[in-house]
Enzyme design. Structure first.
Site, PDB file in Angstrom:
ATOM      1  NE  ARG A  77      -8.918   8.345   0.569  1.00  9.61           N
ATOM      2  CZ  ARG A  77      -7.699   7.846   0.442  1.00  9.61           C
ATOM      3  NH1 ARG A  77      -6.914   8.285  -0.531  1.00  9.61           N
ATOM      4  NH2 ARG A  77      -7.262   6.913   1.257  1.00  9.61           N
ATOM      5  NE  ARG A  95      -7.024  12.177  -8.755  1.00  9.04           N
ATOM      6  CZ  ARG A  95      -5.887  12.098  -8.051  1.00  9.04           C
ATOM      7  NH1 ARG A  95      -5.920  12.171  -6.742  1.00  9.04           N
ATOM      8  NH2 ARG A  95      -4.728  11.944  -8.667  1.00  9.04           N
ATOM      9  CD  GLU A 152      -0.715   6.599  -4.156  1.00 10.08           C
ATOM     10  OE1 GLU A 152      -1.258   6.297  -3.085  1.00 10.08           O
ATOM     11  OE2 GLU A 152      -0.642   7.760  -4.589  1.00 10.08           O
ATOM     12  CB  SER A 169       0.732   5.443   0.327  1.00 12.07           C
ATOM     13  OG  SER A 169       0.814   6.207  -0.849  1.00 12.07           O
ATOM     14  NE  ARG A 172      -5.877   4.908  -7.388  1.00 16.60           N
ATOM     15  CZ  ARG A 172      -5.167   6.010  -7.255  1.00 16.60           C
ATOM     16  NH1 ARG A 172      -3.839   5.932  -7.224  1.00 16.60           N
ATOM     17  NH2 ARG A 172      -5.741   7.188  -7.136  1.00 16.60           N
TER      18      ARG A 172
END
Length: 426
Positions: free
Chosen positions: A261, A276, A348, A351, A389
């Protein structure tokens, strides 16, 4: 993509949805283009009908040995007119669908209304936040002190927001991948290992294109290949253009892939550590469900992702995203947030979303119902989990005062019996 008839008949609902999502789409222009489009299509249909009649007339005249020159000239005029209208129609449809493609999904009636993440609603918590008798260190300090994460050498090799996992850090990452896959397979998911490169059509199918192109890594300018941002993209498109049997539903897949990403627009946020990254590993869960029970499947998928955290003994909470924080393609999303001691907050880690038929309509994924009627399936996906994460959550929640890390019990077999990472570990 939304159904075109639904868009035409529900413009006020769509305007309301866009307002509550905080998204701007020119619906007024869309309505004008839709009227132009239908008028041009109607004209072409009438002219084609007239052309067909003239064709029959010409054939009859020739069979009777009569002069058809005048009728043929009229037919040519109509053909030229059809070509001109079709050219205009092509331009109108390009403009029309360019707007249609930017309309996000309608959200489910249970989604809370709000502008941003501050309006997300907590659904439940599991476990108590870790509490230490010493000051908790952030995962990047732990990783560097134990020499299991190397950010400096990653920056030298590639650039910022990359990491090199070393020694037992690399083994812990691999252990997490295998543990997650094994766990999900036992729950009925079928493992797939898809390509990590996809074409533009595939990216469009799940909603990454055209809206989020700036967040993608395109391989080069002379082809339409992209690095995947998530396994959701290739796995959902496994059945693009297919018609499934209703008896097959739900189809359940799990997949490990690296994810890439660009994180455009996020610079300055979470620049330290693994939160991130431009490249990270993830195990993804994907479902193809019957519309009548897709929301039951969403609850089960979310619980399957939660189960991983429960087995690892990591405290977390589940929140339902509000309208303003909801993803472009999603009708409803649960975020699972793991406790991060150094930040004294939940972050987070997964999702889990139901896209209803939004992705299926774009990718052409249908199923044949018991009555033989073809309908679009509902697609769902969720992280099960993001590996980086999860690893950072283990480092921070299982840290000891002496700087070592205790390995969660369920991972010990995957670590070859190693129960602790210390400075002496290799």
């Amino acid at each position: 993509m939304l159904d075109l008839k639904f868009i035409r008949e529900n413009t006020d609902r769509i305007r309301d949805m866009l307002k509550k999502r905080g998204t701007d789409v020119d619906i007024d222009k869309l309505e004008i283009l839709d009227r132009e489009r239908r008028e041009l299509i109607s004209k072409v249909e009438k002219l084609n009908s007239e052309k067909k009649k003239l064709g029959k007339e010409i054939g009859l005249l020739k069979r009777e040995g009569k002069d058809a020159t005048e009728v043929m000239a009229k037919m040519k005029e109509i053909s030229n007119e059809i070509d001109e209208i079709n050219e205009n129609l092509k331009k109108v449809e390009e403009d029309y669908f360019a707007i249609v493609k930017t309309i996000p999904n309608m959200f489910h009636k249970s989604v809370p209304i709000g502008e941003d993440e501050s309006a997300n609603v907590e659904v439940r918590r599991w476990g108590e936040p870790s509490c230490f008798t010493f000051k908790a260190k952030p995962h990047w300090e732990i990783g560097e002190e134990l020499d299991i994460i190397d950010f400096k050498r990653a920056a030298k090799i590639t650039g910022s927001r990359f990491a090199v996992m070393k020694g037992l850090g690399a083994r812990l990452e691999r252990a997490l991948i295998n543990f997650m896959l094994d766990t999900h397979i036992k729950k009925g998911y079928r493992e797939v290992l898809p390509p990590f490169i996809v074409n533009a059509k595939t990216m469009y199918g799940t909603g990454q294109l055209p809206k989020f192109e700036e967040d993608l890594f395109k391989l080069c300018t002379d082809n339409d290949y992209y690095l995947i941002p998530t396994a959701e993209v290739p796995v959902t498109n496994l059945h693009s253009g297919e018609t499934l049997d209703s008896n097959e539903l739900p189809l359940k897949y799990c997949s490990y892939t690296p994810c890439f990403r660009a994180e455009a627009g996020s610079y300055g946020k979470d620049t330290k550590g693994l939160i991130r990254q431009h490249q990270f590993n993830k195990v993804e869960l994907v479902k193809f469900a019957h519309p009548k029970n897709s929301y039951e499947e969403l609850e089960e998928l979310t619980k399957d992702a939660e189960y991983i955290l429960q087995q690892l003994g990591l405290p977390y909470r589940v929140v339902v995203l509000c309208s303003g924080d909801l993803g472009f393609s999603a009708a409803k999303t649960y975020d699972i947030e793991v406790w991060v001691p150094s930040q004294h907050t939940y972050r987070e880690i997964s999702s889990c979303s139901n896209f209803e038929d939004f992705q299926a309509r774009r990718a052409g994924i249908k199923f044949k119902d018991k009555d033989g009627r073809k309908r679009f399936v509902h697609t769902l996906n969720g992280s099960g989990l993001a590996i980086g994460r999860t690893l950072l959550a283990i480092l921070e929640n299982y840290q000891n005062e002496d700087g070592s890390i205790t390995i969660p019990d369920v991972l010990v077999p995957y670590m070859g019996g190693i129960t602790k990472i210390t400075k002496e570990s290799k």
